[in-house]
Design an enzyme around this catalytic site. Structure first.
Site, short mmCIF file in Angstrom:
data_model
loop_
_atom_site.label_atom_id
_atom_site.label_comp_id
_atom_site.label_asym_id
_atom_site.label_seq_id
_atom_site.Cartn_x
_atom_site.Cartn_y
_atom_site.Cartn_z
N LYS A 92 -0.64 -15.02 -1.16
CA LYS A 92 0.33 -15.25 -2.24
C LYS A 92 1.35 -16.30 -1.81
CE LYS A 92 3.53 -12.56 -5.15
NZ LYS A 92 4.15 -11.22 -5.31
N SER A 132 3.49 -9.39 -9.75
CA SER A 132 3.49 -10.83 -9.59
C SER A 132 2.34 -11.35 -8.73
CB SER A 132 4.83 -11.27 -9.00
OG SER A 132 5.01 -10.71 -7.71
N SER A 168 4.48 -5.18 -7.60
CA SER A 168 3.69 -6.41 -7.68
C SER A 168 2.41 -6.43 -6.87
CB SER A 168 4.55 -7.61 -7.29
OG SER A 168 5.53 -7.83 -8.28
#
Length: 468
Positions: free
Chosen positions: A80, A154, A178
């Site tokens: 990420k 996210s 997330s």
């Protein structure tokens, strides 16, 4: 080559160790999958093909060197883009960053030291604020189970990459759900470990006391193996968890699970909407299954403390911390700038928020986990929502749409407990459903053991999405 596409981290590492498959074969296959699938999914932000192939070749040339212990040798992985990777900008899902990181973050360093091969970075909404992986600069990320649905956020780019078979695992971050939310909507396993279990270096924290870093995977054992590799903190880290009594991988692969007292609750901890019928039925089916496996099921609702305000204050402070690193602040999204403006007077209250959460949370946790061993709840109130949730949405509209999605998960970021999203079948629309297993402080081993028992009883890893 579908067997490679949806093989596990454990399988891939074993193949490379035995010489059955080379690291280069795995990496080439992963890069081919990204090239084929990413135009539809928009899961991977930056493909690191040259670096990954060179690293794979080096690992293959050193395969017979037994001096280095590499439990992830040759396994492709995505990261990420809130984690530093030397030589590329850490973008946080934003167009406002252009300066390359000077060194790997501690988690990335540990993954590389264990033999993992970073093949790319993954999409996220700006600063991870929203539970939808959409941004003005980079568009919408799509769910492999249905391209018109969101993979959540996210860490939605990571989840979409794993669910589609681009990689067997990817690194996400969880400041309000997330890791668990994208795992839920994409049919994957995602553990938010205890606060302070993983290093956040070079940063002291992530969203103040809320955030942790960890993997999203198809199997419980894969998650546990990666957690073992990246566990541990440094002098930079503000939080440090007590050491666990055993490895997480051992807990996830043992077939012995002591009967547990498990509270089952449909109550929304944040006072948000009740879950829909499909999601509620998945929770009750899981509870019934656990009863047949010998666990004591207690249907009751915890008396959750009111933690919405401490969460919002810390979230606001975390957004401000990351925005302060922007090279070109004028390129931040307008709704982000509005969030920063609204939250600016509140950032000085971050310490108060942490103290309040501890004051309210400690007696609640003592009472709850004095009576039961684990808590079983919903992960999300619905299956995956349609894409475009942030299209033309200002800050207040985005908050209104986002808040229900994380209403079952964010409380555990405030409290710091380990909590995992566990696949629980499919809804009438064919989309994945999920339940959330929450443990006491430092209770990852029990959470993983129960998740693995559920996986053995109702295997999910062989259910494959159409876009894969």
């Amino acid at each position: 080559m579908r067997e490679l596409s949806f093989s596990s981290v454990v399988q891939q590492a074993a193949w490379v160790a035995s010489g059955e498959v080379s690291a280069r074969e795995l990496v080439d296959h992963s890069l081919d999958a990204i090239e084929s699938l990413n135009p539809r999914l928009n899961a991977v932000a930056e493909v690191m093909a040259a670096d990954a192939m060179a690293r794979a070749d080096t690992l293959d040339s050193q395969r017979h060197d037994s001096s280095a212990k590499m439990p992830l040798r040759g396994v492709p992985i995505v990261i990420k883009e809130e984690n530093d990777i030397a030589g590329i900008p850490t973008r946080y899902g934003s167009a406002a960053y252009s300066t390359p990181a000077r060194a790997d973050s501690e988690v990335v360093r540990r993954l590389r030291a264990a033999g993992a091969v970073v093949v790319g970075t993954t999409r996220m909404p700006e600063f991870g604020i929203w539970p939808f992986t959409e941004s003005e600069a980079y568009g919408m990320t799509r769910n492999p189970w249905n391209l018109e649905r969101s993979p959540a956020g996210s860490s939605g780019g990571t989840a979409a990459a794993v669910a589609s078979g681009m990689v067997a695992a990817g690194i996400g971050g969880d400041g309000g759900g997330s890791i668990r939310l994208p795992a839920s909507w994409c049919g994957l396993f995602g553990l938010k470990a205890q606060r302070g279990r993983m290093s956040l270096a070079p940063n002291a924290d992530l969203w103040r006391s809320l955030g942790v870093i960890g993997p999203i995977t198809r199997t419980v054992a894969d998650s546990a193996l990666i957690h073992d590799v990246i566990a541990g903190t440094t002098a930079v880290d503000r939080f440090r968890a007590a050491p666990l009594a055993a490895s997480m991988y051992a807990a996830a692969t043992s077939e012995t699970v002591t009967p547990l007292r498990i509270m089952v609750s449909t109550k929304n901890p944040s006072g948000g909407p009740a879950a829909d019928s499909d999601t509620t039925e998945a929770l009750m089916r899981t509870a019934a299954l656990l009863a047949t496996l010998g666990h004591e099921i207690i249907e009751a609702d915890p008396a959750y403390p009111k933690l919405n305000l401490p969460f919002q204050l810390q979230l606001s402070g975390g957004i401000g911390d990351e925005a302060a690193r922007a090279d070109e602040p004028h390129r931040l999204e307008s709704r982000t700038r509005n969030m920063l403006r609204i939250g600016r007077p509140l950032r000085r209250l971050g310490g108060w928020a942490e103290r309040t959460a501890a004051r309210l949370g400690e007696p609640f946790l003592d009472d709850l986990f004095g009576r039961v061993d684990l808590l079983l709840t919903l992960t999300t109130p619905t299956a995956a929502l349609p894409i475009g949730q942030l299209h033309d949405a200002g800050a207040l509209t985005a908050v209104r749409r986002a808040t229900p999605v994380s209403s079952y998960t964010s409380v555990w970021n405030v409290l710091g407990n380990p909590a995992a999203a566990v696949p629980a079948g499919f809804g009438a629309d064919g989309m994945p459903l999920s339940v959330q297993v929450i443990g006491p402080p430092n209770g990852e081993l029990s959470v993983l053991a129960l998740g693995a028992q559920l996986e053995r009883s109702q295997p999910w890893a062989d259910s494959l999405p159409p876009a894969g």
